[in-house]
Design an enzyme around this catalytic site. Structure first.
Site, PDB file in Angstrom:
ATOM      1  N   GLU A  94     -24.536  17.797  20.780  1.00  0.00           N
ATOM      2  CA  GLU A  94     -23.705  17.526  19.598  1.00  0.00           C
ATOM      3  C   GLU A  94     -22.230  17.828  19.881  1.00  0.00           C
ATOM      4  OE1 GLU A  94     -23.049  20.268  16.525  1.00  0.00           O
ATOM      5  OE2 GLU A  94     -24.648  21.621  17.145  1.00  0.00           O
ATOM      6  N   LYS A 146     -29.227  30.021  12.077  1.00  0.00           N
ATOM      7  CA  LYS A 146     -28.427  31.222  11.979  1.00  0.00           C
ATOM      8  C   LYS A 146     -28.767  32.058  10.768  1.00  0.00           C
ATOM      9  CE  LYS A 146     -24.903  29.850  14.131  1.00  0.00           C
ATOM     10  NZ  LYS A 146     -24.634  28.616  13.499  1.00  0.00           N
TER      11      LYS A 146
HETATM   12  N1  PSU Z   1     -24.908  26.202  14.013  1.00  0.00           N
HETATM   13  C1  PSU Z   1     -24.120  26.742  14.977  1.00  0.00           C
HETATM   14  N2  PSU Z   1     -22.944  26.180  15.282  1.00  0.00           N
HETATM   15  C2  PSU Z   1     -22.551  25.037  14.686  1.00  0.00           C
HETATM   16  C3  PSU Z   1     -23.418  24.456  13.706  1.00  0.00           C
HETATM   17  C4  PSU Z   1     -24.572  25.063  13.392  1.00  0.00           C
HETATM   18  O1  PSU Z   1     -24.463  27.747  15.540  1.00  0.00           O
HETATM   19  O2  PSU Z   1     -21.479  24.557  14.997  1.00  0.00           O
HETATM   20  C5  PSU Z   1     -23.045  23.128  13.150  1.00  0.00           C
HETATM   21  C6  PSU Z   1     -24.033  22.102  13.707  1.00  0.00           C
HETATM   22  O3  PSU Z   1     -23.326  20.928  14.036  1.00  0.00           O
HETATM   23  C7  PSU Z   1     -24.964  21.870  12.537  1.00  0.00           C
HETATM   24  C8  PSU Z   1     -23.985  21.992  11.386  1.00  0.00           C
HETATM   25  O4  PSU Z   1     -25.617  20.628  12.575  1.00  0.00           O
HETATM   26  O5  PSU Z   1     -23.189  23.105  11.733  1.00  0.00           O
HETATM   27  C9  PSU Z   1     -24.648  22.189  10.055  1.00  0.00           C
HETATM   28  O6  PSU Z   1     -23.678  22.041   9.072  1.00  0.00           O
HETATM   29  P1  PSU Z   1     -24.114  21.899   7.546  1.00  0.00           P
HETATM   30  O7  PSU Z   1     -24.694  23.242   7.179  1.00  0.00           O
HETATM   31  O8  PSU Z   1     -22.860  21.558   6.799  1.00  0.00           O
HETATM   32  O9  PSU Z   1     -25.160  20.825   7.506  1.00  0.00           O
END
Ligand code: PSU
Ligand code: MN
Length: 303
Positions: A22, A154
């Protein structure tokens, strides 16, 4: 429709295993200059494992697999790059924007490119607050047949609720050499994974079985962060409580919530979460490469 980077295009022609990655973690999830180090270490780990790295992104409107060169530099510099989840893919394309893809959007591009293995740090999930904030990563995992390697989700999230949602969506969760669902920075969450696997070949076999049944969901492979970089569960919980408090006070909403919490946890752990983050990204990329190689050895799924 997908644009391939030169190295990825060559790998496709040669039948070399490819691992999708990603770009939101590089453009939004990690601070400068750690994002550059992350990119270097992830790609090196994939190569060391015998596969070719393919960073996904929307590049000036073009859905791209194999972000490289000047384009990659722009993403690492955060120069006008927006966060792109599933819902944001088409607008970013039509408007010719640079978009860094989250897990959800990256899965979409990986599947469109015919890739079967993807690595990330941690997936998004069900948030503790605000209510109804649930990452699009979960729904996309439910409907995209790609092996996704991560260190769990996380601890800024509601982990039991996230695991339950994965169950509802029929996403197979496999603990790699662990019985416990990891909490990204920490190996300890007290949550059990439904099944454990101990080799990339075992993961490849489960994926083939899932595809043979015609299932469209992802296989979520979780492994704990490397022991020498992992943080203690109590330290993480304290940092998360602090981060949530800051987010509440600042009134952060929508797509900004996850990047805000990540930065706040980094401050609250005195940067130690960052060290853990880089180490687990590298480890996940390495495992994904081993899985991609194992898949290539068992031949195409034929589905
Ligand atoms: N977890 C991490 N680092 C990140 C993300 C998640 O440790 O950068 C990013 C990933 O791209 C994940 C996104 O898909 O955050 C999720 O965001 P949201 O909760 O807005 O869907
Ligand atoms: Mn959200």
């Amino acid at each position: 429709m997908i644009r391939f980077g030169a190295e990825v295009a060559a790998a496709r022609d040669a039948g070399t295993p490819i691992v999708a990655l990603e770009s939101s973690v590089l453009a939004q999830g990690l601070p400068i200059p750690a994002n550059r180090e992350a990119e270097r270490r992830i790609c090196a780990a994939v190569r060391a494992g015998g596969a070719v790295p393919a960073i996904t992104a929307v590049v000036r409107g073009h859905p791209t697999v194999g972000l490289a060169g000047d384009d990659l530099a722009r993403f690492l510099a955060r120069d006008g790059v927006t966060k792109v989840a599933s819902r944001d893919l088409a607008p970013a394309m039509a408007q010719g924007r640079d978009g860094a893809t989250t897990v959800a959007a990256s899965l979409t591009l990986a599947a469109a490119a015919g890739l079967e293995v993807f690595a990330t740090g941690g997936i998004g999930g069900v948030h503790r607050e605000p209510a109804f904030d649930e990452s699009a990563d979960l729904l996309e995992l439910a409907r995209t047949p790609v092996i996704t390697v991560c260190a769990g989700a996380k601890s800024i999230l509601d982990l039991p609720a996230t695991l339950e949602r994965l169950d509802t969506y029929g996403v197979t969760v496999l603990g790699y050499r662990t019985e416990e669902f990891p909490g990204f920075f920490t190996a300890q969450t007290g949550l059990r994974v439904p099944a454990r696997v101990d080799s990339p070949a075992a993961i490849a076999a489960i994926f083939r079985a899932s595809r043979a049944l015609g299932r469209r969901s992802a296989l979520l492979v979780v492994q704990p962060p490397p022991a020498d970089a992992a943080l203690d569960a109590a330290l993480v919980e304290h940092a998360v409580a602090q981060a949530l408090h800051e987010a509440r006070t600042a009134g952060v909403q929508g797509a900004a919530v996850t990047p805000f919490l990540l930065a706040a946890v980094e401050r609250a752990t005195g940067g130690r979460s960052l060290t853990a983050n880089l180490a687990l990204l590298e480890a996940n990329a390495g495992l994904a490469a081993a899985i991609a190689v194992a898949l290539a050895e068992t031949g195409p799924s034929g589905v």
